[in-house]
Scaffold this active site. Structure first.
Site, PDB file in Angstrom:
ATOM      1  N   SER A  13      19.078  74.046  14.075  1.00  0.00           N
ATOM      2  CA  SER A  13      18.304  74.457  12.907  1.00  0.00           C
ATOM      3  C   SER A  13      19.133  74.858  11.692  1.00  0.00           C
ATOM      4  O   SER A  13      18.559  75.115  10.627  1.00  0.00           O
ATOM      5  CB  SER A  13      17.367  75.618  13.276  1.00  0.00           C
ATOM      6  OG  SER A  13      16.222  75.137  13.934  1.00  0.00           O
ATOM      7  N   LYS A  16      18.494  73.129   8.494  1.00  0.00           N
ATOM      8  CA  LYS A  16      17.539  73.574   7.477  1.00  0.00           C
ATOM      9  C   LYS A  16      18.218  74.135   6.221  1.00  0.00           C
ATOM     10  O   LYS A  16      17.549  74.328   5.195  1.00  0.00           O
ATOM     11  CB  LYS A  16      16.592  74.622   8.070  1.00  0.00           C
ATOM     12  CG  LYS A  16      15.701  74.098   9.197  1.00  0.00           C
ATOM     13  CD  LYS A  16      14.746  75.176   9.678  1.00  0.00           C
ATOM     14  CE  LYS A  16      13.807  74.674  10.761  1.00  0.00           C
ATOM     15  NZ  LYS A  16      14.404  74.682  12.093  1.00  0.00           N
ATOM     16  N   SER A  73      12.610  80.177  11.047  1.00  0.00           N
ATOM     17  CA  SER A  73      13.205  78.867  11.366  1.00  0.00           C
ATOM     18  C   SER A  73      12.146  77.869  11.814  1.00  0.00           C
ATOM     19  O   SER A  73      12.317  77.128  12.785  1.00  0.00           O
ATOM     20  CB  SER A  73      14.285  79.010  12.445  1.00  0.00           C
ATOM     21  OG  SER A  73      15.036  77.827  12.552  1.00  0.00           O
ATOM     22  N   LYS A 184      21.389  81.284   8.204  1.00  0.00           N
ATOM     23  CA  LYS A 184      20.548  80.463   9.078  1.00  0.00           C
ATOM     24  C   LYS A 184      21.141  80.363  10.473  1.00  0.00           C
ATOM     25  O   LYS A 184      22.334  80.167  10.637  1.00  0.00           O
ATOM     26  CB  LYS A 184      20.404  79.057   8.473  1.00  0.00           C
ATOM     27  CG  LYS A 184      19.308  78.231   9.133  1.00  0.00           C
ATOM     28  CD  LYS A 184      17.941  78.775   8.766  1.00  0.00           C
ATOM     29  CE  LYS A 184      16.875  78.271   9.729  1.00  0.00           C
ATOM     30  NZ  LYS A 184      16.990  78.874  11.084  1.00  0.00           N
TER      31      LYS A 184
END
Length: 340
Positions: A13, A16, A73, A184
């Protein structure tokens, strides 16, 4: 400090980060607005993994989707915003790969906008993750308004009515590392546990990227260790350059002096434990200048050196336009001066 910085790995993730970069880019260019309403497609609603359980046809604002991505997320929110910006996830992924190329991310290729895929063709490296993280936080520091959220409620409005859903941050450093600002996390069985962590201490911003940890706790421990190391060897020198510089003598014009000023502040981050109090500033400026000169034109430089080596420079520019004078201009000036 780096280890295997260019090794290609599944990014999960932290993919992202690029999705967020393109989202904030679209916002800055006026292509979308934070208050825009985004309709969730069947495809977006069907995303698995980490999600906020958007339903097909559900409407959320761009800002709410950004919160879902940065805090929880959410894969469904990532796809929804990708479709809104580019028309389809595939078209958005093309934008992601084009941006990666433009940023020099040579060890990166994306196949989705959220990192859910386990495809061998979806990969990045710690160095490339740091590059896109730096681009995001440098160009769009407003992202920290969202990555610093620990918990926040959103409201689902569907055919069944309204329901509250609590977003909980996946970034545990927000609670365990005092200088954390974002950014993140990511995890899949293929990628294992990853994080791109950002922090700010004493006006110094740091990025630590950790990929492929065996468990969630280790990624936070390793990221904190990297950040601590960075701060232990770093010091920031700032010269705001706010004071006035002496004007330069001008020839070939009625005006005899040209005002000059620094184009901006000078900042230098030392990572070698050197004594930045020993930084010396010198000037590269002409003794006089021939007209014409234009406002904003570079007149010279303030040059900064440490231990005899140049570490950077700042432009010094003219703050006024001065035209070259003709013989007639000099004649009129002489007559005017005589009459006075």
């Amino acid at each position: 400090m780096k280890k295997n910085a260019t090794e290609r790995r599944s990014p999960a993730s932290i993919t992202k980060i690029m999705t967020l970069l393109l989202t904030f880019e679209a916002l800055s260019e006026g292509k979308i607005d934070l208050t825009d309403s985004v309709i969730t497609s069947d495809y977006a609603a069907g995303m698995g993994g980490s999600q906020v359980y958007l339903e097909s046809g559900e409407v959320q604002t761009v800002e709410t989707l950004i919160k879902c991505i940065t805090v929880a997320s959410a894969n469904d929110a990532s796809v929804a915003i990708a479709e809104y910006i580019a028309g389809s996830e595939g078209a958005f992924v093309d934008l992601m790969n084009n941006k990666a190329v433009s940023l020099g991310m040579v060890d990166t290729h994306f196949e989705d906008c959220c990192g859910l895929t386990d495809s061998d063709s979806h990969y990045s490296s710690a160095k490339d993750v740091a590059i896109m993280s730096r681009e995001l936080i440098t160009l769009y520091p407003e992202v920290f308004d969202y990555t610093g959220i620990w918990m926040e409620d959103i409201t689902h409005v569907t055919a069944r009515g309204e329901s509250v859903f609590t977003l909980s941050s996946t970034n545990k450093l927000l609670k365990t590392y005092p200088y954390t600002t974002g950014l993140k996390t990511g995890s899949t069985s293929k990628a294992k546990f990853c994080i791109s962590a950002t922090a700010k201490k004493d006006d110094i911003e740091m990025i630590a990227v950790v990929m492929g940890c065996e468990n969630s706790a280790d990624r936070f421990t390793e990221a904190a260790a990297l950040l601590n190391y960075g701060y232990s060897v770093s010091s920031l020198y700032v010269d705001e350059n706010l004071y006035t510089l002496d004007a330069l003598e001008v020839t070939g014009a009625i005006v005899k002096e040209a005002d000059i000023a620094y184009s901006g502040a000078f900042r230098y981050l030392d990572t070698e434990n050197r004594d930045i109090s020993q930084i010396v500033k010198s000037f590269e400026l002409p003794e006089k200048v021939e007209a014409p000169v234009e406002e904003g034109q570079v007149a010279g430089y303030a040059v900064y050196s440490l231990n005899g080596q140049e570490i950077g420079r700042t432009e010094i520019v003219y703050t006024q336009t001065i035209d070259a004078a003709s013989l007639w201009d000099f004649y009129k000036y002489a007559v005017s001066a005589f009459l006075l």
